[in-house]
Enzyme design. Structure first.
Site, PDB file in Angstrom:
ATOM      1  N   GLU A   1      76.973  44.598  31.157  1.00 24.72           N
ATOM      2  CA  GLU A   1      75.844  45.502  31.347  1.00 24.72           C
ATOM      3  C   GLU A   1      74.937  45.437  30.170  1.00 24.72           C
ATOM      4  OE1 GLU A   1      74.680  46.575  34.178  1.00 24.72           O
ATOM      5  OE2 GLU A   1      75.954  47.178  35.338  1.00 24.72           O
TER       6      GLU A   1
ATOM      7  N   ASP B   1      78.850  39.692  43.436  1.00 21.63           N
ATOM      8  CA  ASP B   1      77.281  38.518  43.269  1.00 21.63           C
ATOM      9  C   ASP B   1      77.454  38.206  42.164  1.00 21.63           C
ATOM     10  OD1 ASP B   1      77.245  41.381  42.112  1.00 21.63           O
ATOM     11  OD2 ASP B   1      76.028  42.191  42.415  1.00 21.63           O
TER      12      ASP B   1
ATOM     13  N   GLU C   1      66.897  42.837  44.428  1.00 19.66           N
ATOM     14  CA  GLU C   1      67.642  41.881  44.470  1.00 19.66           C
ATOM     15  C   GLU C   1      66.686  41.259  45.961  1.00 19.66           C
ATOM     16  OE1 GLU C   1      69.195  44.617  44.628  1.00 19.66           O
ATOM     17  OE2 GLU C   1      70.113  44.121  42.163  1.00 19.66           O
TER      18      GLU C   1
ATOM     19  N   THR D   1      70.475  36.912  35.209  1.00 19.64           N
ATOM     20  CA  THR D   1      71.263  37.711  36.255  1.00 19.64           C
ATOM     21  C   THR D   1      70.079  39.357  36.437  1.00 19.64           C
ATOM     22  OG1 THR D   1      72.320  38.830  38.147  1.00 19.64           O
ATOM     23  CG2 THR D   1      73.582  39.107  35.103  1.00 19.64           C
TER      24      THR D   1
HETATM   25  C1  DMJ Z   1      71.064  44.447  37.966  1.00 19.79           C
HETATM   26  O1  DMJ Z   1      71.699  44.710  36.582  1.00 19.79           O
HETATM   27  C2  DMJ Z   1      71.865  43.236  37.995  1.00 19.79           C
HETATM   28  O2  DMJ Z   1      70.802  42.306  37.990  1.00 19.79           O
HETATM   29  C3  DMJ Z   1      72.821  42.951  38.295  1.00 19.79           C
HETATM   30  O3  DMJ Z   1      73.798  41.154  38.678  1.00 19.79           O
HETATM   31  C4  DMJ Z   1      73.318  43.435  39.397  1.00 19.79           C
HETATM   32  N1  DMJ Z   1      72.891  45.095  39.717  1.00 19.79           N
HETATM   33  C5  DMJ Z   1      71.059  45.254  38.901  1.00 19.79           C
HETATM   34  C6  DMJ Z   1      70.455  45.264  39.377  1.00 19.79           C
HETATM   35  O4  DMJ Z   1      70.771  45.764  41.009  1.00 19.79           O
END
Ligand code: DMJ
Length: 557
Positions: free
Chosen positions: A184, A321, A456, A547
């Protein structure tokens, strides 16, 4: 420079900088080489000075670029790197406000509303708690500030950005006695700082990014190479409180660390990133059972044994994911020059199509498999909606080897289902999780009916719009944006997560959770802004979004 052009388009060419290039096997006399080193360093510094009025010193570790020793004949002569390495700035341009679309202006208003709420009630905390009008700390690093820097730059919020930049410079204390989640902190904070540096060339961001990246580096140092999940920023102790690391977390830090490695010329970071990826891919090779050779991996892997936990779920949602996303993006970010990631990505997409894609009630969805591939669960997280965008992006770069646009077709079907996740509810907001049955198609269980304002689906609409230019993706995005604005906007400032995406029939009101996630600004609003943009801002031919939606310019090693 179209997305379908493969690679070789990224790093500022040495010829462009007006200096000769050394090549393998060339002979350079000592004085000539010394002069070249001087020119390169001067060009690097001039480049910084011309674009950034406020420079600060880089950490000492980044400054070790002494002149190479005098060379004998017939040895390899590398081009010495400037300080820091220049980036390809060709695609760096903000959309002109006078040409913003009407929808973009509405998004900018929402960005300001979110930012003002955070600034007024939660400044310096990780997140705004919009209902109690205060802040909440989780990682303790001003998460919303770091996650929003590039967005503030993008929308010309110059005063807000200056304020945020000064906070990063003066108040962001990296080496604090605080245990953070490695993944994170990497995607949101390190990614946010690196992106802000790439877009503004302000070395305040790079200085902090370097400090943070080095503070977390021990997370890579497990016995197996599989990263630990947690690290103490002061003691640099890395560990796993719960035994295993999740697949997504272990494999979604490499873009950021490779970029940091590139820009600070620190080969150790590249090596550690690659070792960590190799450790996971090797674990996949020795995995037996139904999942062997499918390209699909279970959601937990142990840093001490380097093995996947057996019997765990395979999911494109939580904990799985971004493994699949970063396979493609690791191939893209170095100009498509590292084909091993493409091969793994293609294998994984084949596995997804074979084992996870199903249809119910006319909707294509991504389910999950359990018990080493023996059992199928018709459950899809909103998180899994990222895949439509990743498939569209891969298609644009020629990653679909089927020759029949199979990946794009799947992307479009999945996007339709994700959009339906929004349109099927009374609020127009999607739940956290959908379930599917052959009889009724998609449906929602009460415990899964909340919305954290996740990005997403909007992310995928953005990619599909860029790749196909079909208005339906923008129109769907506009409906979704209006639903967020109607139901999540809080009167006193900010936006709040929604407890239940179906109305209370008595009041037609939704109730809220006391939380504005940093990804609402970092990702969701950014993708909305870019979805409605007519100026091809941050072109996909030059940038890879991490991401957490932080754009990083491509390069070649
Ligand atoms: C984000 O912190 C990132 O996209 C992560 O890869 C997945 N979850 C959250 C958003 O939903």
């Amino acid at each position: 420079r179209s997305p379908s052009h493969h690679g070789r388009m990224h790093v500022i060419q040495v010829e462009d900088l007006g200096r000769p290039q050394t090549r393998r096997g060339m002979v350079l006399a000592g004085p000539v080489l010394a002069a070249l080193v001087g020119v390169v360093a001067a060009v690097g510094l001039a480049l910084q000075n011309s674009t950034s009025p406020q420079q600060t010193e880089l950490p000492a570790a980044s400054l070790v670029h002494s002149s190479p020793p005098l060379l004998d004949q017939h040895v390899e002569v590398p081009v010495p790197p400037p300080l820091p390495r220049p980036l390809d700035l060709a695609g760096v341009a903000r959309p002109r406000p006078e040409d913003w679309t009407v929808r973009q202006r509405a998004v900018v208003d929402a960005i300001h509303w979110s930012w003002q709420g955070y600034r007024k009630y939660a400044w310096g905390s990780d997140e705004l708690q919009p209902l109690t009008m205060d802040g909440h700390d989780w990682l303790g690093v001003g998460l919303t500030i770091c996650d929003s820097l590039d967005l503030l730059w993008l929308i010309h919020a110059d005063d807000e950005l200056r304020h945020a930049r000064d906070w990063v410079d003066e108040r962001l204390e990296v080496r604090q006695d605080n245990v953070v989640n490695f993944f994170e902190t990497t995607i949101r904070v390190l990614g946010g700082l690196l992106s802000a540096y790439a877009l503004t060339q302000d070395t305040v961001y790079l200085t902090k990014a370097t400090e943070l990246g080095l503070a977390m580096q021990p997370a890579f140092l497990s016995k197996s190479g599989v990263p630990f999940s947690d690290v103490n920023l002061k003691t640099q102790e890395a560990f796993n409180p719960s035994g295993s690391s999740s697949l997504a977390e272990a494999t979604s830090v490499q873009l950021e660390y490779k970029f940091l490695s590139h820009v600070t010329d620190n080969p150790d970071l590249r090596r550690l990133s690659e070792t960590s990826m190799r450790a996971v891919l090797e674990a996949g090779k020795v995995m037996g059972g139904e999942l062997a050779d499918t390209g699909l991996f279970p959601m937990f892997i142990s840093p001490s044994t380097g093995k996947f936990s057996s019997g765990e779920r395979v999911s494109l949602g939580a904990r799985g994911d971004s493994y699949y996303e970063y396979l493609l993006k690791q191939w893209l970010i170095t100009g498509c020059t590292e084909p091993e990631y493409l091969v793994e990505y293609q294998r994984a997409v084949d596995g997804i199509r074979k084992h996870l894609v199903r249809t119910a009630g006319g909707y294509t969805y991504l389910g999950e498999v359990l018990d080493n591939g023996k059992r199928f669960s018709p459950k899809m997280d909103h998180l899994a909606c990222f895949l439509a965008g990743t498939l569209a992006l891969g298609h644009a770069f020629g990653a679909d080897a089927t020759g029949e646009s199979t990946h794009l077709a799947l992307a479009e079907e999945l996007a339709d289902s994700c959009i339906h996740g929004y349109t099927m509810t009374s609020t127009g907001l999607a739940p956290e999780i959908w379930w599917f049955s052959d009889a009724q198609g998609p449906y929602i269980k009460p415990n899964d009916a909340f919305s954290l304002l996740r990005p997403e689906t909007i992310e995928s609409l953005f990619y599909l719009w860029r790749v196909t230019k079909q208005d339906k993706y923008r129109d769907a995005g506009w409906q979704i944006f209006q639903a967020f604005d109607r139901h999540a906007r809080v009167e006193t400032g900010g936006y709040a997560a929604v407890e239940n995406v179906t109305f209370n029939p008595a009041t037609e009101q939704v109730s809220h959770r006391n939380k504005m996630e940093s990804f609402w600004l970092g990702e969701t609003l950014k993708y909305f802004f870019l979805l409605f943009d007519d100026q091809d801002t941050l072109p996909l031919s030059h940038f890879v979004f991490n991401t957490e939606a932080h754009p990083l310019p491509m390069w070649e090693w």
